[in-house]
Design an enzyme around this catalytic site. Structure first.
Site, PDB file in Angstrom:
ATOM      1  N   LYS A 123       0.830  -1.213   0.000  1.00 28.92           N
ATOM      2  CA  LYS A 123       0.000   0.000   0.000  1.00 28.92           C
ATOM      3  C   LYS A 123       0.865   1.265   0.000  1.00 28.92           C
ATOM      4  O   LYS A 123       0.494   2.257  -0.600  1.00 28.92           O
ATOM      5  CB  LYS A 123      -0.946   0.014   1.201  1.00 28.92           C
ATOM      6  N   LYS A 206      -4.945  -8.850  -6.516  1.00 31.52           N
ATOM      7  CA  LYS A 206      -6.161  -9.101  -5.721  1.00 31.52           C
ATOM      8  C   LYS A 206      -7.291  -8.147  -6.128  1.00 31.52           C
ATOM      9  O   LYS A 206      -7.050  -6.975  -6.385  1.00 31.52           O
ATOM     10  CB  LYS A 206      -5.799  -8.850  -4.240  1.00 31.52           C
ATOM     11  N   LYS A 209     -11.383  -3.070  -3.279  1.00 34.84           N
ATOM     12  CA  LYS A 209     -12.356  -1.984  -3.413  1.00 34.84           C
ATOM     13  C   LYS A 209     -11.694  -0.665  -3.766  1.00 34.84           C
ATOM     14  O   LYS A 209     -12.343   0.226  -4.292  1.00 34.84           O
ATOM     15  CB  LYS A 209     -13.253  -1.849  -2.180  1.00 34.84           C
TER      16      LYS A 209
HETATM   17  N1  AQP Z   1      -9.942 -10.190  -3.253  1.00 33.12           N
HETATM   18  C1  AQP Z   1     -10.250 -10.794  -2.112  1.00 33.12           C
HETATM   19  N2  AQP Z   1     -10.420 -12.135  -2.073  1.00 33.12           N
HETATM   20  C2  AQP Z   1     -10.748 -12.772  -0.902  1.00 33.12           C
HETATM   21  N3  AQP Z   1     -10.926 -12.113   0.259  1.00 33.12           N
HETATM   22  C3  AQP Z   1     -10.773 -10.774   0.250  1.00 33.12           C
HETATM   23  N4  AQP Z   1     -10.885  -9.849   1.215  1.00 33.12           N
HETATM   24  C4  AQP Z   1     -10.639  -8.624   0.699  1.00 33.12           C
HETATM   25  N5  AQP Z   1     -10.372  -8.724  -0.609  1.00 33.12           N
HETATM   26  C5  AQP Z   1     -10.443 -10.051  -0.927  1.00 33.12           C
HETATM   27  C6  AQP Z   1     -11.215 -10.167   2.600  1.00 33.12           C
HETATM   28  O1  AQP Z   1     -12.240  -9.283   3.019  1.00 33.12           O
HETATM   29  C7  AQP Z   1     -12.041  -8.974   4.401  1.00 33.12           C
HETATM   30  C8  AQP Z   1     -12.078  -7.508   4.605  1.00 33.12           C
HETATM   31  O2  AQP Z   1     -10.974  -6.905   3.980  1.00 33.12           O
HETATM   32  P1  AQP Z   1     -10.782  -5.347   4.171  1.00 33.12           P
HETATM   33  O3  AQP Z   1     -11.787  -4.632   3.398  1.00 33.12           O
HETATM   34  O4  AQP Z   1     -10.756  -5.014   5.597  1.00 33.12           O
HETATM   35  O5  AQP Z   1      -9.348  -5.057   3.663  1.00 33.12           O
HETATM   36  P2  AQP Z   1      -8.604  -5.531   2.400  1.00 33.12           P
HETATM   37  O6  AQP Z   1      -8.245  -6.968   2.533  1.00 33.12           O
HETATM   38  O7  AQP Z   1      -7.458  -4.575   2.218  1.00 33.12           O
HETATM   39  O8  AQP Z   1      -9.691  -5.359   1.245  1.00 33.12           O
HETATM   40  P3  AQP Z   1      -9.628  -4.444   0.004  1.00 33.12           P
HETATM   41  O9  AQP Z   1     -10.901  -4.607  -0.762  1.00 33.12           O
HETATM   42  O10 AQP Z   1      -8.365  -4.663  -0.770  1.00 33.12           O
HETATM   43  O11 AQP Z   1      -9.669  -3.015   0.675  1.00 33.12           O
HETATM   44  P4  AQP Z   1      -8.775  -1.767   0.335  1.00 33.12           P
HETATM   45  O12 AQP Z   1      -8.837  -1.615  -1.147  1.00 33.12           O
HETATM   46  O13 AQP Z   1      -9.393  -0.599   1.053  1.00 33.12           O
HETATM   47  O14 AQP Z   1      -7.403  -2.079   0.835  1.00 33.12           O
HETATM   48  C9  AQP Z   1     -10.720  -9.612   4.826  1.00 33.12           C
HETATM   49  O15 AQP Z   1     -10.995 -10.824   5.483  1.00 33.12           O
HETATM   50  C10 AQP Z   1     -10.037  -9.865   3.511  1.00 33.12           C
HETATM   51  O16 AQP Z   1      -9.156 -10.965   3.603  1.00 33.12           O
END
Ligand code: AQP
Length: 348
Positions: A123, A206, A209
């Site tokens: 990040k 991955k 969002k």
């Molecule tokens: N692509 C993914 N596949 C499987 N699991 C996922 N999770 C997130 N993306 C995937 C799981 O969702 C939960 C919440 O994640 P989060 O929103 O707290 O943070 P993150 O993992 O950083 O998700 P994002 O979408 O990538 O958010 P941003 O873009 O804001 O950093 C976790 O259990 C995660 O494993």
């Protein structure tokens, strides 16, 4: 003199997990986390689910958008099957134990441990001098989220595995430093066909969002046409689907679509390749789009309905926060006692 009262370890299993309201929920959040949160609740385990708004602000969030995203994520949880009467559902900033224990864990975690966190490196990228201190400390706050409830199991996607290992290290170091058997060593629960849903534009990245490309993800707010269009346009190769999973080894985009199909259908990826062996993407993608629409559209419709009454969502989150606080506060009181911090009589 008697020693401090120690809250007992959670009798059996207690599940905690969270999602950042840093944007709209994606299919990755749904398959990797939310769908499994519902399964755990339905198995009758004690479940505590949190919209981690304090994690979200580790990168800049517009306040109005953060408020909206938090309510929308709560609506997504409920629409997907989280029952606020059976699970505790709340937003993190309403329970101050998270921030309080987070600080104590900042003093337990070591700089070397934090520097090895790959999510921070991903990040922060080349900009590590300019990102927030909070982004660096994020995994210590995440450990506090979990251990404020002495949770024993944490369902997450694959990307959170390293953070959970750090949570275990923090619990062990705290117990050792203070010569107590206080915090449990949590177990990650990473299971299912889609523990890592990949971007629809790049099978090595991955689904996220915060990806600048909306085409890279399916949002839980997308309508049927958008879902079908994104799947139709998803990057793939020109070959038909093979007969066994081995044939997908060097085909990340194809493998991702097979995994998504399997997770949505409740099948194994092996079953999916055997059902579609030899099929072209011209056949597989419409089948996947139909399945995704069938599974996600009812959730989207219910989210839209729930979002018409934001006051009711805020009420549910407040009630969840009260129940969460009732569990976390006595645990935190013990932590203050263990660490030698005075609590005057009559104070929380
Ligand atoms: N692509 C993914 N596949 C499987 N699991 C996922 N999770 C997130 N993306 C995937 C799981 O969702 C939960 C919440 O994640 P989060 O929103 O707290 O943070 P993150 O993992 O950083 O998700 P994002 O979408 O990538 O958010 P941003 O873009 O804001 O950093 C976790 O259990 C995660 O494993």
């Amino acid at each position: 003199m008697a020693g401090p009262v120690r809250t007992p370890q959670a009798a059996s299993s207690r599940i905690f997990s969270g999602i950042q309201p840093s944007g709209g929920l994606t299919l990755g959040n749904y398959l990797g986390a939310l769908k499994r949160f519902v399964e755990k609740q339905d198995e009758g385990i004690e479940t505590i689910y949190c919209l981690v708004d304090m994690h979200a602000i580790t990168v800049w969030q517009d306040p109005a958008k953060l408020r909206h995203a938090t309510r929308e994520a709560a609506a997504g949880f409920i629409a997907a099957g989280i029952d606020p009467a059976r699970s505790i559902l709340f937003n993190q900033s309403q329970v101050s134990a998270h921030a309080e224990l987070g600080w104590i864990f900042n003093c337990v975690a070591r700089m070397g441990w934090m520097s090895r966190m790959t999510q921070f490196k991903d990040k922060a990228g080349k900009n590590s001098e300019n990102v927030s201190l909070g982004l660096f400390a994020y995994p210590a706050l995440m450990a506090a989220d979990i251990l404020a409830y002495k949770a024993t199991h944490v369902p997450v996607g694959e990307d959170q595995k390293q953070h959970l290992e750090l949570c275990r290290d923090i619990a062990i170091k705290f117990n050792n430093d203070y010569a107590v058997d206080f915090f449990p060593v949590v177990e990650p629960v990473i299971e299912g066909a889609a523990t890592r849903v990949m971007s629809l534009r790049d099978g090595t990245k991955k689904m996220s969002k915060s990806d600048p490309s909306d085409q890279s993800r399916i949002n839980l707010t997308d309508d049927a046409d958008e879902i079908a269009r994104k799947i139709r346009k998803a990057r793939t190769d020109a070959d038909p689907l093979p007969e066994t999973l081995d044939g997908l080894k060097d085909r990340p985009e194809a493998r991702n679509l097979v995994n998504i199909y399997a997770a949505l259908a409740g099948h194994t990826p092996e079953q999916v390749v055997s059902d579609f062996a030899g099929a072209q993407f011209g056949t597989f993608k419409p089948a996947l789009a139909d399945l995704a629409v069938a599974r996600l559209s009812p959730i989207t419709a219910e989210m839209v309905r729930l979002m018409r009454d934001p006051g009711e969502i805020d009420r549910i989150l407040g009630e969840g926060a009260d129940r969460a606080d009732a569990i976390a506060r006595p645990i935190l009181r013990d932590v203050y006692e263990i660490t030698g911090m005075i609590r005057s009589p009559g104070r929380r």
